[in-house]
Design an enzyme around this catalytic site. Structure first.
Site, PDB file in Angstrom:
ATOM      1  N   HIS A 155       2.877 -59.737  18.454  1.00 43.10           N
ATOM      2  CA  HIS A 155       4.181 -60.412  18.396  1.00 43.10           C
ATOM      3  C   HIS A 155       4.289 -61.445  17.284  1.00 43.10           C
ATOM      4  O   HIS A 155       5.374 -61.884  16.958  1.00 43.10           O
ATOM      5  CB  HIS A 155       4.521 -61.044  19.737  1.00 43.10           C
ATOM      6  CG  HIS A 155       3.965 -62.419  19.965  1.00 43.10           C
ATOM      7  ND1 HIS A 155       2.622 -62.708  19.830  1.00 43.10           N
ATOM      8  CD2 HIS A 155       4.563 -63.575  20.307  1.00 43.10           C
ATOM      9  CE1 HIS A 155       2.435 -63.985  20.106  1.00 43.10           C
ATOM     10  NE2 HIS A 155       3.570 -64.545  20.386  1.00 43.10           N
ATOM     11  N   GLY A 176       0.078 -65.802  15.492  1.00 44.81           N
ATOM     12  CA  GLY A 176      -0.829 -66.488  16.429  1.00 44.81           C
ATOM     13  C   GLY A 176      -1.388 -67.751  15.785  1.00 44.81           C
ATOM     14  O   GLY A 176      -1.710 -67.761  14.594  1.00 44.81           O
ATOM     15  N   GLY A 213       6.029 -64.345  11.267  1.00 45.54           N
ATOM     16  CA  GLY A 213       4.889 -65.026  10.651  1.00 45.54           C
ATOM     17  C   GLY A 213       5.104 -66.527  10.745  1.00 45.54           C
ATOM     18  O   GLY A 213       5.841 -67.009  11.605  1.00 45.54           O
ATOM     19  N   SER A 214       4.495 -67.292   9.872  1.00 43.77           N
ATOM     20  CA  SER A 214       4.717 -68.736   9.870  1.00 43.77           C
ATOM     21  C   SER A 214       5.810 -69.054   8.851  1.00 43.77           C
ATOM     22  O   SER A 214       6.336 -68.167   8.194  1.00 43.77           O
ATOM     23  CB  SER A 214       3.423 -69.433   9.493  1.00 43.77           C
ATOM     24  OG  SER A 214       3.116 -69.125   8.154  1.00 43.77           O
TER      25      SER A 214
END
Lengths: 472, 138
Positions: A395, A398, A370-371
Site C-alpha cells: 500500500h 512504509g 510514496g513519500s
C-alpha cells in the site's frame, strides 16, 4: 528481521512454518534486503495473527510491512465463518478504509508550471487540512445515517461529483451491509463537522505527473501517458472511523474470553464472525468504509473546484479509488472468506467481475503512495495476485524511521526548501508535521514495488512524481 | 521523584509514557505525553475545563479509555488540553482537562492522534514509581 527465523520458498517469498499455537504458517513477500530491514516485531505480529481462530491458508505480510499494533501494517489474513473464523477490529485498525484515489486531469505538466504556485494556494485554501480543521458541511443525525449507508453514492446524490465517478470506486462507491445503527453516537459526533477534510499525519493531496511507464498496454487502458498530470488523494474515514476502532477494540477485548478466544495480544481483539458483536462490528466498519468513500468524493469535488478556478481547461475524472484498511467478504477458491487488509491494497486480477468494464481486461489499479519527495506508483492486479495472497498487494513505502526520530533529524522549513529546489511545492499548516513526513523517513518505494512485482502480487504500470503536495 | 512524561519509539506510531509517584499522576503525565505528540503543551492556555469520567475492568484498559476519552473531547470540541487532574477509584476514573480551542497559528499542531492502542499498554508500579504507557496511532 533475522533470516534464520525464516524458510526461503523463493526469491521474494519467505515462510514462518506453523509452530506452537499457530494454525497456519506466516508468509512474507519481500526481497532479502526488505526482510532484513523489517523489525523483529513484524515477525511476532505475523505469528500472532496466524494463531487466530478460523484463519485460512496463511498470515500474509506485504513487502512494505512494518511494526503495527496487533496486525503488522502490511498484513493480510482471511477467515472462514464456517470454521469459527473471527473478525478483528485490531485487524482493520483505527483509520477504517484509509485509501488512495487517483484522478486524471487531462493536462500535461507544461500546462501547469506557470500556475503551479497559484494552484497550490487555491487547493490549500479549498481543502481543510490539519488538526482541528472542519469542513463546510455540518451533518445532522438523519443525514449522517444516510451518508453511512450511501457512501460516495450519497455524496454524488448531494451534488459532490458525478454519477460516472462511482464506476471507478471499489464497491461502486457504496459498501453494502453497512449498519448505521451499529455506529455509536460518539463516532457520529466526531464526524459531524469533519466531512470533506483531509486529516493530518501521512494523509495528503498531491498533484503529480507521470514520469515513467512500465507497461504501455495497461497504461493505455488506465488512460495514462508520459507527463500526464494526475491528482492523488490519501485519507480515510476521519474521526468516525477512529471512534469505531476505539469502541470495538474495547468491546472485543473484553468479550474475547467469553467467546473462548485466547488473545496472544490484546490489540488483536476479535469476535466470531457469527456472533452478535462480530456482526455489529461488520455493520459499523462497513458504515465507516462508506464514510471514507464519501469523504474522498467530497474532497474530489473541492479539487475540481480549485482546478476550475486556476486551470479551467482541466477535466478531472477518476482512474480509481482503493481502500487499504478493511475487512471484506470475498470469494476465493470457491470459499466465502472475510479478508482483513491492514495497510494492504486489494489487487483483483484481470477479468474480475467486480472491476468496471473499462478496466476489466487490465486488472485492478493498485495505487501505491510514496513519500512527499519520492514517486508514487500505479500497479495492476495480475493473474497470479489471486493465488498469492487473496488478491492483495502493498500500500505504500512504509516508514523506515519513527516520527520521533524524524522530527529530531530534520526541520520542516528545510524539507520544504529542499523540495522546492526540485520543483515540488509543499503547503502545510505544520512544520513539525512536514519534518515527521520527510521523504528520507520512508523506505525506498522503488524496492517495495519492485518486490511486489517480482513476487507476483501486482504489475508495475506507471510511476508518478509530485508537483504539489498539500500536507495535513 | 517528580512526575514527568516521555515518548518511546514505535516504527510507525508513537509511544506515550507517564511516570509519577502515584498511579493518578502517571495517568496525568501520559495524557501530557499524548498532547506533546500534537503540539508543545506549554503553548496551550487553560481557558476551559472539561470533565471526563470513564470505567474499565482493569488499570491498563482504564488508561486506554482515559486517553481515548480525551481524544474524543479534542476531536468534537476542536480543543487541545495542556493540564490534567486525575482521581482513580475502583475501576473508574474522574478526570479534569484544561485547554483551549486549536489555533493553528499558535499551536502548529503536527499530527492528529487517531486512537490509543493496546500495544505496549502497561500500568505498573516499579520500585515505588508508577508507569502508565501505551502506543497511540497517529
Amino acid at each position: 528481521m533475522d533470516l534464520a527465523l525464516l524458510t526461503r520458498s523463493c526469491e521474494h517469498e519467505w515462510e514462518i512454518p506453523a509452530q506452537g499455537a499457530m494454525r497456519v504458517p506466516a508468509i512474507i513477500f519481500a526481497s532479502e534486503a526488505l526482510v532484513r530491514q523489517m523489525d523483529r516485531k513484524v515477525y511476532e505480529q505475523a505469528v500472532n495473527v496466524a494463531m487466530l481462530p478460523g484463519i485460512v491458508t496463511a498470515s500474509f505480510v506485504m513487502p512494505d510491512a512494518h511494526w503495527g499494533y496487533g496486525f503488522p501494517i502490511g498484513g493480510v489474513a482471511a477467515f472462514d465463518a464456517d470454521e469459527g473464523g473471527v473478525v478483528s477490529a485490531g485487524g482493520v485498525g483505527f483509520d477504517v478504509s484509509c485509501g488512495v484515489r487517483c484522478l486524471h486531469t487531462g493536462l500535461k505538466s507544461a500546462a501547469l508550471r506557470a500556475d503551479q504556485e497559484e494552484l497550490a494556494d487555491v487547493l490549500y485554501a479549498e481543502i481543510p487540512v490539519g488538526v482541528g480543521s472542519t469542513g463546510g458541511i455540518h451533518l445532522g443525525a438523519s443525514e449522517t445515517d444516510a451518508m453511512l449507508a450511501g457512501g460516495a453514492s450519497w455524496a454524488v446524490q448531494n451534488g459532490w461529483g458525478e454519477a460516472e465517478d462511482l464506476e471507478r470506486i471499489e464497491e461502486r462507491g457504496q459498501m453494502s451491509g453497512a449498519d448505521p445503527h451499529s455506529v455509536s453516537v460518539r463516532a457520529k459526533q466526531r464526524q459531524q463537522d469533519q466531512m470533506g477534510t483531509l486529516g493530518s499525519g501521512n494523509h495528503y493531496l498531491e498533484v503529480q505527473h507521470v514520469t515513467g511507464i512500465f507497461d504501455g498496454a495497461i497504461a493505455r487502458q488506465f488512460g495514462l501517458e508520459m507527463d500526464d498530470v494526475v491528482v492523488m488523494i490519501h485519507c480515510g474515514s476521519r474521526g468516525l472511523g477512529h471512534q469505531i476502532g476505539t469502541d470495538f477494540l474495547k468491546r472485543m477485548a473484553m468479550a474475547a474470553s467469553a467467546y473462548g478466544i485466547a488473545l496472544p495480544d490484546r490489540e488483536l481483539a476479535c469476535a466470531p464472525i457469527r456472533s452478535e458483536l462480530g456482526q455489529s462490528y461488520l455493520g459499523a466498519m462497513r458504515a465507516a468504509i462508506n464514510c471514507a468513500l464519501a469523504n474522498r468524493q467530497i474532497l474530489t469535488h473541492l479539487v475540481r473546484r480549485a482546478f476550475a478556478h486556476v486551470l479551467p481547461e482541466a477535466r478531472l475524472s477518476l482512474l480509481y479509488d482503493v481502500s487499504h484498511n478493511t475487512c471484506k467478504l470475498e470469494h476465493h477458491g470457491g470459499r466465502s472468506l472475510y479478508v482483513h487488509r491492514k495497510g494492504a491494497t486489494r489487487a483483483f486480477s484481470p477479468g474480475h467481475p467486480e472491476l468496471p468494464e473499462a478496466l476489466r481486461a487490465a486488472g485492478q489499479p493498485v495505487l501505491i503512495g510514496g513519500s512527499m519527495g519520492t514517486g508514487s506508483y500505479i500497479l495492476a492486479g495480475t493473474h497470479s495476485s489471486q493465488r498469492q495472497a487473496f488478491s492483495s498487494a502493498c500500500h505504500g513505502a512504509g516508514r523506515a524511521m519513527s516520527r520521533h526520530q524524524a522530527s529530531r533529524t530534520w526541520r520542516g522549513r528545510e524539507v520544504i526548501e529542499a523540495l522546492a529546489a526540485r520543483g515540488i511545492t509543499v503547503r502545510s499548516p505544520s512544520m513539525r508535521g512536514v519534518a515527521e513526513e520527510a521523504p528520507e523517513a520512508y523506505k525506498d518505494v522503488v524496492a517495495v514495488v519492485d518486490s511486489a512485482e517480482a513476487s507476483g502480487l501486482a504489475r508495475k504500470v506507471a510511476r508518478v512524481e509530485p508537483l504539489i503536495c498539500i500536507k495535513g | 521523584m517528580r512526575a514527568h512524561w516521555e515518548h518511546f519509539p514505535h516504527e510507525a506510531d508513537m509511544g506515550v509514557r507517564g511516570i509519577g509517584p502515584s498511579e493518578a499522576q502517571a495517568f496525568e503525565q501520559a495524557a501530557l505525553a499524548m498532547t506533546a505528540i500534537i503540539t508543545d503543551p506549554s503553548t496551550i492556555q487553560p481557558l476551559e475545563l472539561i470533565r471526563i469520567e470513564c470505567e474499565a475492568p482493569d488499570d491498563a484498559l482504564l488508561l486506554a479509555e482515559w486517553l481515548n476519552s480525551l481524544l474524543y473531547e479534542m476531536s468534537t470540541r476542536q480543543m487541545l488540553f495542556g493540564r490534567f487532574a486525575v482521581e482513580l477509584g475502583q475501576g473508574a476514573l474522574r478526570g479534569r482537562a484544561w485547554g483551549e480551542r486549536v489555533d493553528p497559528e499558535r499551536h502548529h499542531p503536527a499530527v492528529e492522534v487517531k486512537g490509543a492502542t493496546y500495544t505496549s499498554l502497561r500500568v505498573a508500579q516499579e520500585e515505588g514509581t508508577w508507569i502508565a504507557q501505551t502506543v497511540v496511532d497517529v
